[in-house]
Design a protein around this motif. Structure first.
Motif, mmCIF file in Angstrom:
data_model
loop_
_atom_site.group_PDB
_atom_site.id
_atom_site.type_symbol
_atom_site.label_atom_id
_atom_site.label_comp_id
_atom_site.label_asym_id
_atom_site.label_seq_id
_atom_site.Cartn_x
_atom_site.Cartn_y
_atom_site.Cartn_z
ATOM 1 N N GLU A 139 -0.442 -11.524 6.410
ATOM 2 C CA GLU A 139 -1.813 -10.979 6.429
ATOM 3 C C GLU A 139 -1.827 -9.566 7.015
ATOM 4 O O GLU A 139 -2.530 -8.682 6.524
ATOM 5 N N LEU A 140 -1.047 -9.377 8.071
ATOM 6 C CA LEU A 140 -0.985 -8.058 8.710
ATOM 7 C C LEU A 140 -0.515 -6.999 7.712
ATOM 8 O O LEU A 140 -1.102 -5.916 7.595
ATOM 9 N N LEU A 141 0.542 -7.313 6.957
ATOM 10 C CA LEU A 141 1.082 -6.331 6.001
ATOM 11 C C LEU A 141 0.207 -6.194 4.761
ATOM 12 O O LEU A 141 0.231 -5.152 4.095
ATOM 13 N N ARG A 180 -8.666 -15.917 9.171
ATOM 14 C CA ARG A 180 -7.959 -14.676 8.842
ATOM 15 C C ARG A 180 -8.312 -13.718 9.972
ATOM 16 O O ARG A 180 -9.399 -13.157 10.021
ATOM 17 N N THR A 181 -7.407 -13.561 10.906
ATOM 18 C CA THR A 181 -7.728 -12.840 12.144
ATOM 19 C C THR A 181 -7.777 -11.334 11.904
ATOM 20 O O THR A 181 -7.071 -10.809 11.036
ATOM 21 N N PRO A 182 -8.602 -10.627 12.672
ATOM 22 C CA PRO A 182 -8.706 -9.177 12.471
ATOM 23 C C PRO A 182 -7.488 -8.421 13.003
ATOM 24 O O PRO A 182 -6.747 -8.919 13.848
ATOM 25 N N VAL A 183 -7.301 -7.222 12.484
ATOM 26 C CA VAL A 183 -6.290 -6.292 12.996
ATOM 27 C C VAL A 183 -7.056 -5.205 13.759
ATOM 28 O O VAL A 183 -7.892 -4.519 13.183
ATOM 29 N N VAL A 211 11.044 -12.915 7.777
ATOM 30 C CA VAL A 211 11.147 -13.161 6.327
ATOM 31 C C VAL A 211 9.947 -12.551 5.599
ATOM 32 O O VAL A 211 10.100 -11.879 4.565
ATOM 33 N N ALA A 212 8.743 -12.745 6.153
ATOM 34 C CA ALA A 212 7.547 -12.187 5.508
ATOM 35 C C ALA A 212 7.631 -10.661 5.463
ATOM 36 O O ALA A 212 7.408 -10.038 4.415
#
Lengths: 324, 324
Positions: free
Chosen positions: B171-173, B30-33, B197-198
């Motif tokens: 994940e970003l949203l 789960r990559t960081p923002v 789509v996401a």
């Protein structure tokens, strides 16, 4: 007025580091702790990298300088602050002074990298150039202080600077409390002394180990001899680590640090490149020194949980050490 | 047995992306923002960088490939998987197959970079070299599938791959729900279609904008023309973006994407360098393409909250585009 040759007595405890953190937290980044399964496999340990390369001004130096500048009382602060630095500390003091709204006088060697001069300028500091020798820097800085009554913010022989640098290890141990070992590089000893006090206070069983380039091994020599040994400056690619350890810093190191190991120039370049390629982050050569000690197996970390402070990421991308 | 020329009908919805995330979450980061106050100031917007350069294998491709490999039923999976790729998708399929314990056959052009060949080898995949032309790659891959009954995992014309790539935007949203805009690069369109789509499912008012090198602007041309246009391959420093957009991908893009903008080669190199110097992270040229569009003001983001997917960080450190 403070005289440049004055060595203030320094006493550091965890309360001062906690107070530093409260004081600076609004002005610095709480940097992430990153891990890498590849580097864990390669080292046979669990490594936790505290990414001070993501810190404001690109290095942990923002912590100590900000604490020292904001710890001044108003009457002292209004005369401004002064320091001499060719590197990250100058930018850190300039930034902190700008945040506090007071003048900053930064003495820089005339041969400083342009990118570093621009960084200091970008914070509106007053730059004074001097000959590129330590004595010239100190003399010029004393001159500036005499004229302006600015307060000297020494880059490591300063209690508030040390307390500020200790906040990196404090955050690391808040996030990963069960570390067996914490590692950082050593030069003047500001970061190492702050790290050692923070780590041993929060986790009494933790080991604190510093790493140093073989070419500037005054701290390792001093540590073995049990007394501070000053060595001549030699070249190292780790340009942030060329300074001898300070007297008050060495006193703290003797009391709290478990070992100081040295690494080769080749290992520093190789460790730096491995961190870039594997973790996809940019660290400067000085920041790669502790991981170089892991690669050269200068310390037994097998099966251990090891915190490593990645001290900074300010690199000249036109002059990478592996590009011929 | 699946035939290489077969174009499966593709239908994507958010449930498939959520299912993909459940399926792959144990195998990916789960990559960081990350954010940068300097880049926010420079752009006049709030930028949120989803750091897929920190993803397994160094690129978002780990998401789609892992989803596609783990979505196979056991009877199909035991014959293994196959793909053709000179880049990150090959490594991603090889890694996913190793995790599932099935064979992987990766067709690679004979002129592939050694570092990429070694990456695929490191996951124990079976490598088949071919002539460095698209037709040769597809023919060789069909040959391998005929022999082995392995399942083709196409790098973008595959529903499970698209659903997997969409998990990055998901994940970003989840982390930054109130984005006005999300940006990513486009090539085959796997990432862009999954992202669109996401993003539109989670935040119907969000705008989705793709960026593409001027030198390979088939997607932008197609988007304006309202029909898929195939262009000749030209050179771009963004070597991950040389492929034309896929048919099923373009259908999704037409429905969900708001704009596709193009950027110059100089802007890509400059944006890449700015991200390295300012954020202290390593991104590959392809990953810098959306930020290049910000720098070239190809899209109005003033005052907006903008998510940018940094797609990967696999760079040859001996051949940096700014080193002469």
């Amino acid at each position: 007025m403070q005289v440049i040759s004055h060595r203030p007595s320094i006493s550091i405890d965890f309360d001062k580091i906690r107070a530093a953190h409260e004081r600076i937290r609004a002005y610095i980044n709480r940097t992430p702790v990153l891990t890498s399964s590849r580097l864990n496999e390669a080292s046979g340990a669990s490594l936790f990298f505290k990414c001070e390369n993501f810190q404001k001004i690109g290095a942990f130096k923002a912590r100590g300088a900000t604490n020292a500048v904001f710890a001044l009382d108003d009457a002292t602060a209004r005369h401004g602050v002064a320091t001499h630095s060719s590197g990250n500390h100058g930018a850190a003091v300039a930034r902190a002074a700008k945040l506090r709204g007071i003048p900053a006088h930064i003495v820089m060697p005339s041969n400083s990298a342009k990118v570093k001069v621009r960084a200091v300028e970008s914070y509106g500091a007053h730059i004074v150039f001097c000959e590129p020798m330590e004595e010239a820097r100190e003399a010029q800085c004393a001159e500036v202080i005499k004229k302006t009554s600015a307060m000297l913010i020494h880059s490591f022989e300063n209690e508030d600077v040390i307390a500020g640098q200790g906040t990196a290890a404090m955050e690391l141990l808040e996030e990963v409390p069960d570390l067996d070992l914490v590692m950082c590089p050593v030069s003047g000893g500001g970061l190492l002394s702050g790290t050692a006090v923070a780590a041993k206070s929060m986790q009494p069983k933790i080991k604190v180990v510093a790493a140093e380039p073989e070419n500037v091994d005054d701290s390792a020599q001093s540590f073995r001899a049990g007394k501070r040994i000053v060595t001549e400056k030699k070249f190292t690619i780790a340009d942030g680590l060329r300074t001898n350890i300070g007297e008050p810093n060495f006193a703290i190191v003797q009391r709290y640090v478990d070992d100081i190991v040295t690494v080769s120039e080749a290992a520093i370049v190789s460790a730096m490149r491995t961190i870039w390629e594997t973790m996809k982050i940019i660290v400067e050569p000085s920041a790669a020194v502790p991981y170089a000690a892991v690669v050269e197996q200068k310390i037994d970390i097998s099966g251990k949980r090891v915190g490593i402070i990645l001290t900074g990421g300010n690199v000249d991308l036109d002059a990478l050490p592996w590009v011929k």
